[in-house]
Motif scaffolding. Structure first.
Motif: not given
Lengths: 414, 229
Positions: B99-107, B162, B113-115, B110
Motif C-alpha cells: 500500500f502506498h502509505f502516502l500522507i493524505k493531508e499532503l499533495n 518518495r 520531499r518529506l525525507p 509534499e
C-alpha cells in the motif's frame, strides 16, 4: 519546523473535531477571565471604598501594659512559668499625646498621611426630626490626605466646609432621613451642650452603616462639644503601599505602644468572603477547561489511532519517536494558542459588556453598575490552566504515538 | 577490512528472529543469509507467512533480530542505537510498500520531499529534487494534487519517488505491485529496474509475482524462515 508544518496540516484537515476542541478552550478561558474580573472587581472596589473611608491603618487605644502576663505559681510560691499575651493587655481609650504620635508617624517613609480623628456621639435635631449620629471631628486638610472624602462628596463642597467652623458634613442616608438642604441650620445635642451647625456638604461612601450614621465636624469644634481636649482621639493613616499595612501595623504597634489595626485585619470577614468567591468561581470555571481537555484527549486519542499508519511510514523515513510526539504536541499547541487568543478576545469583549450592565448595590460599597477588574493576570492564569489541561490531554496520546513500532503496524496493515 | 569494495552491498548473515504469541515462541527466521549488490534487483519469493516481509523490515532497521548480522556498506547495523538506525533509515534506505502509505493531508510533491526535509535539506532544493523525480515518473501535471486524489498506480509511483528522493543506497520493496493491475505492475517494476541500474541502488524486492521475480538479477526462495539453496 517540519513537525510543526505537519501538525498544522493535520489540524486543518480535521476541522470539525479541532473546532470543537478549540471552542471548549475559548469558552473556558473566556469564562475564567470574566468570572475573575467580576469577583476581583467587586473585591478591589470594596477595598478602595474601605481605604478611601477609613484609611489603611487605624491607631487607637494606648496599651497600659504592652503585654498581659499569665503566670503559674507553684505551691512554694515561686513562678513555674509565665507567658506574655495580648489578650490581657490593658487599654486606655484613644491615643495619648497625639503630637508625639504624629511626629513618630512622620518618621515612617511608608506613611502617606495621618489624620487625627475625634470620635463621639450626639443627636442631630432639625426641629422636626432627631437622629443620633457618630461624630467624627477631623482636620480637613489632614483627612483629605488619608481618605477619599473630597471624591465622596455628592452635595456641597469641601471649601465650604473648610471656610465655616460651624460646618457639618452629613452621610447621604442621614441627610435624606433628616430631610435637609445644603446651607440649612441644624442643632447638635449631647456632650457638653448644644451646637448650632450649618450643613456644608453630603458625602456617600457606599457603606450604608457609615452613610446612615456618620457626620464630620471640625476637630476643635468636636473636641469642645465632646469635652475632650487633647485626648481620646484616634489616627487614621494612609500608606503609599496599602498592601503592606499588616507588616507596618506590627511595627507601629511595637513602636508607638498603641493598638494598631491594618485594613486587612479590620475587614477580614469581607475579604475572606471575596477570596472564597474568587477561588470557588476559579474552580468552577476550571472544570470547563478540564472538560474541554477531556474532549481534546478524546480527539487526539482517536487521531493517533487514525494516523498509526502514517506514523509508521514517518518512522520508516527517518522520523524519530520524539519527532512523532512533537507532531501531536504541536497540534495541541496550535489549538491551545488559538483557544487562548480567541478566548482572550472573547473575555475582553464580555468583560466590557458586563461592566456596563446596570446594577445598583448599596451596603458594603456603592455602585450603579457591575464592577470589573481589568487585570492581565486573569488572562495569564486562564491561559496557564488551559495550558495545563491541554498539555496533559495531548501529551498522553503523543507519547502513545511515539511508542508505535513501525514494523508491527506495517505488517498488520498488509 | 576494505570497505570500499562493500559500498552499496547489503549483507545479511545467519539472521534469526522470533516472537511470542499466546505464550508460544514463533520462529520466523532461522539463519537467513543473503547478499544484495548495488545496481541489482534481488527478489525474495515464497509462500505467505514464510518470513519475507519480516526479513525486509529487519534489513530496513525497522525491527531488531534475535541474532545474526546485517551490514550495509561494510558497516554492521545490529548494535547501533535507535538514533543511529533512524539516521541510516533516512539517509541510506528507501521503502516501498504494497500500500502506498502516502500522507493524505499532503499533495504529491509534499509527500515526496518529506525525507529530504527531514534530513535537513533546504526547502527549495528539496522541491527541485522532488519535481525532478515527479517528472521522471511522468506525474508532472499532478505534483500538487492531494495524495488521495491520485489513482492507485500514480500513488505507488509517488511512493517510489518518495523512497528514492534521498538518493538511498538500498531500496526495500514489499510487494510494491501487489495492489496493482498487470500494466501498472510492469511499469513499477521497470521503474525499480531503471533506478537500480541508473543510480546504482541495491533493490530488494519481496514479491509473489513470478513474472517479475524472473526479471530480477537474483531470486531467493524462502520457506519456513529459511532461504532455499
Amino acid at each position: 519546523m517540519l513537525c510543526l508544518e505537519l501538525a498544522w496540516r493535520f489540524v486543518i484537515a480535521r476541522k470539525r473535531p479541532m473546532i470543537l476542541s478549540l471552542t471548549g478552550i475559548v469558552f473556558g478561558v473566556a469564562f475564567f477571565v470574566v468570572t475573575q474580573a467580576q469577583t476581583s472587581g467587586f473585591e478591589k472596589f470594596f477595598i478602595r471604598t474601605v481605604l478611601g473611608t477609613n484609611g489603611a491603618i487605624r491607631i487607637s487605644d494606648q496599651f497600659q501594659d504592652t503585654f498581659g502576663r499569665v503566670e503559674k505559681i507553684s505551691k512554694e510560691g515561686s513562678t513555674e512559668f509565665f507567658f506574655h499575651s495580648r489578650e490581657d493587655a490593658l487599654y486606655r481609650e484613644g491615643v495619648k499625646q497625639p503630637e508625639l504620635i504624629r511626629e513618630a508617624l512622620a518618621q515612617f517613609p511608608e506613611v502617606l498621611g495621618a489624620s487625627e480623628i475625634l470620635e463621639g456621639n450626639g443627636v442631630l435635631d432639625t426641629g422636626s426630626r432627631k437622629k443620633s449620629v457618630e461624630i467624627h471631628g477631623i482636620r480637613w486638610v489632614d483627612h483629605l490626605q488619608t481618605s477619599d472624602l473630597s471624591k465622596q462628596l455628592i452635595l456641597g463642597s469641601i471649601t465650604d466646609f473648610a471656610s465655616d467652623q460651624t460646618g457639618i458634613l452629613l452621610g447621604s442616608r442621614l441627610y435624606n432621613r433628616l430631610n435637609m438642604k445644603i446651607g440649612d441650620r441644624i442643632r447638635l445635642m449631647g456632650g457638653t451642650g448644644t451646637l448650632h451647625l450649618r450643613v456644608s456638604g453630603v458625602f456617600e461612601t457606599g457603606v450604608s452603616q457609615i452613610d446612615k450614621n456618620r457626620a464630620y465636624l471640625h476637630f476643635d469644634i468636636a473636641s469642645s462639644f465632646l469635652g475632650r481636649k487633647g485626648e481620646g482621639s484616634i489616627f487614621q493613616v494612609s500608606l503609599h503601599e496599602p498592601e503592606n499595612a499588616p507588616a507596618l501595623a506590627v511595627q507601629l504597634q511595637s513602636a508607638l505602644n498603641h493598638r494598631v489595626v491594618s485594613w486587612q485585619e479590620r475587614e477580614r470577614v469581607w475579604l475572606d468572603v471575596f477570596k472564597a468567591l474568587r477561588v470557588s468561581s476559579a474552580i468552577t470555571v476550571s472544570c470547563i477547561l478540564l472538560l474541554s481537555g477531556l474532549g481534546m484527549f478524546n480527539v487526539f486519542a482517536i487521531l493517533v489511532i487514525e494516523k498509526t499508519r502514517d506514523i509508521a511510514i514517518l518512522r520508516s523515513m527517518g522520523f524519530t519517536p520524539r519527532d512523532v510526539a512533537s507532531i501531536f504536541l504541536w497540534q495541541g499547541a496550535i489549538v491551545l494558542s488559538a483557544g487562548i487568543i480567541f478566548g482572550g478576545i472573547l473575555a475582553f469583549g464580555a468583560t466590557y459588556l458586563i461592566s456596563i450592565i446596570p446594577l445598583r448595590i448599596r451596603g458594603i460599597f456603592s455602585t450603579d453598575h457591575f464592577v470589573v477588574n481589568w487585570d492581565l493576570n486573569h488572562y495569564l492564569w486562564g491561559a496557564a490552566i488551559a495550558m495545563l489541561f491541554v498539555s496533559i490531554a495531548t501529551w498522553i496520546p503523543a507519547r502513545r504515538a511515539s511508542r508505535i513500532e513501525p514494523a508491527k503496524i506495517i505488517r498488520e496493515t498488509l | 577490512m576494505d570497505t570500499s569494495s562493500q559500498d552499496g552491498v547489503l549483507k545479511v548473515e545467519n539472521l534469526y528472529y522470533s516472537f511470542s504469541e499466546n505464550d508460544l515462541d514463533v520462529q520466523v527466521l532461522s539463519g537467513v543469509s543473503l547478499l544484495a549488490k548495488k545496481g541489482e534487483i534481488t527478489s525474495i519469493v515464497g509462500p505467505s507467512g514464510c518470513g519475507k516481509s519480516t526479513l525486509l523490515y529487519l534489513m530496513g532497521l525497522l525491527d531488531h533480530a534475535d541474532s545474526g548480522k546485517i551490514s550495509m556498506d561494510g558497516q554492521e547495523m545490529q548494535d547501533l542505537n535507535d538514533r543511529k538506525r533512524t539516521v541510516i533509515r533516512n539517509q541510506k534506505i528507501g521503502f516501498v510498500f504494497q500500500f502506498h502509505f502516502l500522507i493524505k493531508e499532503l499533495n504529491a510533491l509534499e509527500n515526496i520531499r518529506l525525507p529530504l526535509l527531514k534530513s535537513g535539506t533546504d526547502r527549495k532544493l528539496a522541491d527541485d529534487k522532488a519535481l525532478e523525480l515527479i517528472s521522471e515518473l511522468g506525474l508532472e501535471d499532478k505534483w500538487n494534487r492531494p495524495a488521495y486524489k491520485l489513482s492507485g498506480g500514480e500513488q505507488q509511483r509517488v511512493a517510489i519517488a518518495r523512497s528514492l528522493v534521498n538518493s538511498p543506497s538500498y531500496l526495500l520493496a514489499d510487494e510494491p505491485t501487489g495492489n496493482l493491475d498487470s500494466k501498472n505492475s510492469e511499469m513499477v517494476f521497470d521503474l525499480l529496474l531503471k533506478f537500480a541500474r541508473e543510480k546504482g541502488i541495491a533493490v530488494v524486492l519481496v514479491t509473489h509475482n513470478d513474472k517479475l521475480s524472473n526479471l530480477s538479477d537474483q531470486t531467493l526462495r524462502m520457506m519456513d524462515g529459511q532461504i532455499l539453496i
